[in-house]
Write an enzyme that holds these catalytic residues in place. Structure first.
Site, PDB file in Angstrom:
ATOM      1  N   ARG A  72      -2.897   6.590 -13.279  1.00 40.74           N
ATOM      2  CA  ARG A  72      -4.326   6.890 -13.119  1.00 40.74           C
ATOM      3  C   ARG A  72      -4.743   7.634 -14.389  1.00 40.74           C
ATOM      4  O   ARG A  72      -4.098   8.603 -14.783  1.00 40.74           O
ATOM      5  CB  ARG A  72      -4.554   7.741 -11.886  1.00 40.74           C
ATOM      6  CG  ARG A  72      -3.958   7.097 -10.634  1.00 40.74           C
ATOM      7  CD  ARG A  72      -4.697   7.458  -9.387  1.00 40.74           C
ATOM      8  NE  ARG A  72      -3.936   7.064  -8.207  1.00 40.74           N
ATOM      9  CZ  ARG A  72      -4.139   5.957  -7.517  1.00 40.74           C
ATOM     10  NH1 ARG A  72      -5.097   5.103  -7.865  1.00 40.74           N
ATOM     11  NH2 ARG A  72      -3.414   5.680  -6.459  1.00 40.74           N
ATOM     12  N   ILE A 127      -2.939  -1.948  -2.014  1.00 45.41           N
ATOM     13  CA  ILE A 127      -2.590  -1.979  -0.584  1.00 45.41           C
ATOM     14  C   ILE A 127      -3.811  -1.670   0.283  1.00 45.41           C
ATOM     15  O   ILE A 127      -3.772  -1.833   1.488  1.00 45.41           O
ATOM     16  CB  ILE A 127      -1.435  -1.006  -0.236  1.00 45.41           C
ATOM     17  CG1 ILE A 127      -1.848   0.443  -0.464  1.00 45.41           C
ATOM     18  CG2 ILE A 127      -0.169  -1.365  -1.003  1.00 45.41           C
ATOM     19  CD1 ILE A 127      -0.992   1.442   0.311  1.00 45.41           C
ATOM     20  N   ASP A 128      -4.910  -1.216  -0.341  1.00 53.11           N
ATOM     21  CA  ASP A 128      -6.080  -0.789   0.435  1.00 53.11           C
ATOM     22  C   ASP A 128      -6.997  -1.941   0.871  1.00 53.11           C
ATOM     23  O   ASP A 128      -7.811  -1.771   1.772  1.00 53.11           O
ATOM     24  CB  ASP A 128      -6.924   0.209  -0.379  1.00 53.11           C
ATOM     25  CG  ASP A 128      -6.151   1.445  -0.786  1.00 53.11           C
ATOM     26  OD1 ASP A 128      -5.148   1.754  -0.107  1.00 53.11           O
ATOM     27  OD2 ASP A 128      -6.529   2.095  -1.778  1.00 53.11           O
ATOM     28  N   GLY A 186      -0.727  -3.412  18.050  1.00 51.56           N
ATOM     29  CA  GLY A 186      -1.145  -3.223  19.443  1.00 51.56           C
ATOM     30  C   GLY A 186      -1.481  -1.780  19.739  1.00 51.56           C
ATOM     31  O   GLY A 186      -1.126  -1.244  20.796  1.00 51.56           O
ATOM     32  N   ALA A 187      -2.183  -1.139  18.811  1.00 50.08           N
ATOM     33  CA  ALA A 187      -2.522   0.283  18.992  1.00 50.08           C
ATOM     34  C   ALA A 187      -3.596   0.448  20.068  1.00 50.08           C
ATOM     35  O   ALA A 187      -4.437  -0.421  20.264  1.00 50.08           O
ATOM     36  CB  ALA A 187      -3.020   0.861  17.670  1.00 50.08           C
ATOM     37  N   ARG A 212      -4.388   3.839  33.737  1.00 49.62           N
ATOM     38  CA  ARG A 212      -4.081   2.403  33.824  1.00 49.62           C
ATOM     39  C   ARG A 212      -2.582   2.137  33.958  1.00 49.62           C
ATOM     40  O   ARG A 212      -2.154   0.990  34.009  1.00 49.62           O
ATOM     41  CB  ARG A 212      -4.590   1.689  32.582  1.00 49.62           C
ATOM     42  CG  ARG A 212      -6.084   1.455  32.578  1.00 49.62           C
ATOM     43  CD  ARG A 212      -6.527   0.952  31.210  1.00 49.62           C
ATOM     44  NE  ARG A 212      -7.905   0.537  31.237  1.00 49.62           N
ATOM     45  CZ  ARG A 212      -8.690   0.499  30.173  1.00 49.62           C
ATOM     46  NH1 ARG A 212      -8.208   0.835  28.987  1.00 49.62           N
ATOM     47  NH2 ARG A 212      -9.929   0.107  30.281  1.00 49.62           N
TER      48      ARG A 212
HETATM   49  P1  ADP Z   1      -7.237   1.695  -8.164  1.00 47.11           P
HETATM   50  O1  ADP Z   1      -7.491   0.730  -9.244  1.00 47.11           O
HETATM   51  O2  ADP Z   1      -5.909   1.499  -7.487  1.00 47.11           O
HETATM   52  O3  ADP Z   1      -8.388   1.807  -7.184  1.00 47.11           O
HETATM   53  P2  ADP Z   1      -8.104   4.210  -9.436  1.00 47.11           P
HETATM   54  O4  ADP Z   1      -9.320   4.375  -8.596  1.00 47.11           O
HETATM   55  O5  ADP Z   1      -7.304   5.423  -9.739  1.00 47.11           O
HETATM   56  O6  ADP Z   1      -7.062   3.155  -8.813  1.00 47.11           O
HETATM   57  O7  ADP Z   1      -8.574   3.542 -10.800  1.00 47.11           O
HETATM   58  C1  ADP Z   1      -7.608   3.217 -11.765  1.00 47.11           C
HETATM   59  C2  ADP Z   1      -8.111   3.541 -13.134  1.00 47.11           C
HETATM   60  O8  ADP Z   1      -9.268   2.740 -13.421  1.00 47.11           O
HETATM   61  C3  ADP Z   1      -8.592   4.966 -13.337  1.00 47.11           C
HETATM   62  O9  ADP Z   1      -7.528   5.876 -13.532  1.00 47.11           O
HETATM   63  C4  ADP Z   1      -9.446   4.815 -14.575  1.00 47.11           C
HETATM   64  O10 ADP Z   1      -8.633   4.697 -15.726  1.00 47.11           O
HETATM   65  C5  ADP Z   1     -10.114   3.458 -14.308  1.00 47.11           C
HETATM   66  N1  ADP Z   1     -11.448   3.637 -13.695  1.00 47.11           N
HETATM   67  C6  ADP Z   1     -11.711   3.986 -12.421  1.00 47.11           C
HETATM   68  N2  ADP Z   1     -13.035   4.098 -12.205  1.00 47.11           N
HETATM   69  C7  ADP Z   1     -13.632   3.810 -13.389  1.00 47.11           C
HETATM   70  C8  ADP Z   1     -14.995   3.747 -13.845  1.00 47.11           C
HETATM   71  N3  ADP Z   1     -16.029   4.013 -13.016  1.00 47.11           N
HETATM   72  N4  ADP Z   1     -15.224   3.406 -15.130  1.00 47.11           N
HETATM   73  C9  ADP Z   1     -14.197   3.135 -15.963  1.00 47.11           C
HETATM   74  N5  ADP Z   1     -12.903   3.189 -15.596  1.00 47.11           N
HETATM   75  C10 ADP Z   1     -12.611   3.512 -14.344  1.00 47.11           C
HETATM   76  O1  F6P Z   2      -4.937   3.019  -3.729  1.00 46.24           O
HETATM   77  C1  F6P Z   2      -3.662   2.956  -3.174  1.00 46.24           C
HETATM   78  C2  F6P Z   2      -3.285   4.288  -2.600  1.00 46.24           C
HETATM   79  O2  F6P Z   2      -1.960   4.192  -2.126  1.00 46.24           O
HETATM   80  C3  F6P Z   2      -4.209   4.841  -1.506  1.00 46.24           C
HETATM   81  O3  F6P Z   2      -3.985   4.198  -0.270  1.00 46.24           O
HETATM   82  C4  F6P Z   2      -3.850   6.310  -1.555  1.00 46.24           C
HETATM   83  O4  F6P Z   2      -4.915   7.107  -1.080  1.00 46.24           O
HETATM   84  C5  F6P Z   2      -3.656   6.538  -3.016  1.00 46.24           C
HETATM   85  O5  F6P Z   2      -3.306   5.292  -3.595  1.00 46.24           O
HETATM   86  C6  F6P Z   2      -2.592   7.546  -3.357  1.00 46.24           C
HETATM   87  O6  F6P Z   2      -2.619   7.757  -4.732  1.00 46.24           O
HETATM   88  P1  F6P Z   2      -1.512   8.476  -5.602  1.00 46.24           P
HETATM   89  O7  F6P Z   2      -0.398   7.497  -5.816  1.00 46.24           O
HETATM   90  O8  F6P Z   2      -2.197   8.808  -6.877  1.00 46.24           O
HETATM   91  O9  F6P Z   2      -1.062   9.660  -4.815  1.00 46.24           O
END
Ligand code: ADP
Ligand code: F6P
Length: 321
Positions: A72, A127-128, A186-187, A212
């Protein structure tokens, strides 16, 4: 197009390696050079760039994580940082960029075209499953299956001890992962940010379960909707005569061998993204709609709101009687 750059960004997801392999092999088959940028947008900033060929991606189709590594890198949102990355792209002779990642990464990818006119192809991998314009992201199916395997084991204890279990899954601020897991596990209850329930409502459902004749109940909570230990604690406090336990599945959902479905999706989208760039697409995502591969304008992807299925929420309730 003579040279493509590829990077993985954000949270890793099973199948990212399959997507890298598909991009490299599709491009190599067309006579296009590929370079891998390591550690996402940070690697572009630091010029951490390596050559890739068909052989460099051997033996990775079944490996979780990403051989290119990921990070990130919030600083990438700053224009001065992006300018450095753009210069490095030019210096490396990269004519098209493939970004593999989740919702945040799609915004980073979009920035390259909107600010610098670098052609960009995006492969949704997270994974989201929280990316607009594709029914599934690469890795989602594997994560759901990983969570199910764990929950099936938890169920054994839940029924043997007649307990209520609260299982927390990932998903950031969305409930897509939790909802799919809840249906397939099956939650009795699913807690997601898109449809909050009060503790009183949850207890109401659990009491009805007991009336139930249910001897155990499973609550799946998305991390964005609450913390499993707090929810379990509240139920313990307010409901007499029950044992409540919780389990946070955490990072096990992010790793592991990609499923058949994840591998195929990654391979299809990896191939499609290269074809799109070669055919002159400028800023797009390769996604899936039903059985069809689609190209979606990345501008639309980053500006649209993704909705959760009300029908699926009702399905959890309908199956929990
Ligand atoms: P994911 O792609 O898994 O959702 P992140 O939200 O951490 O993970 O985004 C990954 C990377 O994408 C960030 O660390 C940043 O480098 C880049 N990024 C995220 N949002 C923006 C944005 N609004 N503009 C430019 N780069 C972004
Ligand atoms: O975006 C994938 C994810 O695993 C989310 O489900 C979770 O909130 C986040 O990344 C965790 O991020 P990190 O690996 O930075 O702790």
């Amino acid at each position: 197009m003579k040279k493509i750059g590829i990077l993985t960004s954000g949270g890793d997801a099973p199948g990212m390696n399959c997507a890298i392999r598909a991009v490299v092999r599709t491009a190599s088959g067309m006579g296009i050079d590929v370079v891998g940028i390591r550690r996402g947008f940070l690697g572009l900033y630091e010029k951490d760039i390596v050559s890739l060929n068909a052989r460099s991606v051997s033996g990775i189709i079944n490996r979780g994580g990403t051989i290119l590594r990921t990070i990130r890198f919030p600083e990438f949102k700053q224009m001065d940082v992006q300018k450095v990355c753009f210069k490095n792209i030019q210096d490396a002779g990269i004519e098209g960029l493939v970004v593999i990642g989740g919702d945040g990464s799609s915004r980073g990818a979009h920035a390259f075209y909107s600010h610098f006119n670098v052609p960009v192809g995006f492969i949704p991998a997270s994974i989201d499953n929280d990316v607009y314009g594709t029914e599934q992201t690469v890795g989602f199916d594997t994560a759901v299956n990983t969570a199910l395997e764990a929950i099936d084991k938890i169920r054994d204890t839940a029924t043997s001890h007649e307990r209520i279990f609260v299982v927390e899954v990932m998903g950031r601020e969305h409930g897509f992962l939790a909802l799919e897991v809840a249906i397939a596990a099956g939650a009795e209850v699913v807690l997601i940010p898109e449809r909050p329930l009060t503790i009183q409502q949850i207890i109401g459902i659990l009491e009805t379960d007991r009336m139930r004749g249910k001897i155990s109940s499973l609550i799946v909570v998305a991390e964005g909707a609450g913390k499993a230990h707090l929810i379990a604690g509240e139920i313990n406090k307010r409901m007499a005569g029950v044992e409540v336990r919780y389990c946070v599945l955490g990072y096990i959902q992010r790793g592991g061998i990609p499923t058949y479905q994840t591998r195929c999706l990654a391979t299809i989208l990896g191939s499609e993204v290269v074809k799109g760039l070669v055919e002159g697409e400028k800023c797009f995502m390769a996604g899936i709609s039903g059985t069809k591969t689609v190209r979606v304008d990345l501008e639309k992807v980053v500006s649209s709101k993704i909705e959760i299925s009300e029908e699926k929420i009702k399905l959890v309730e309908a199956m929990a009687i």
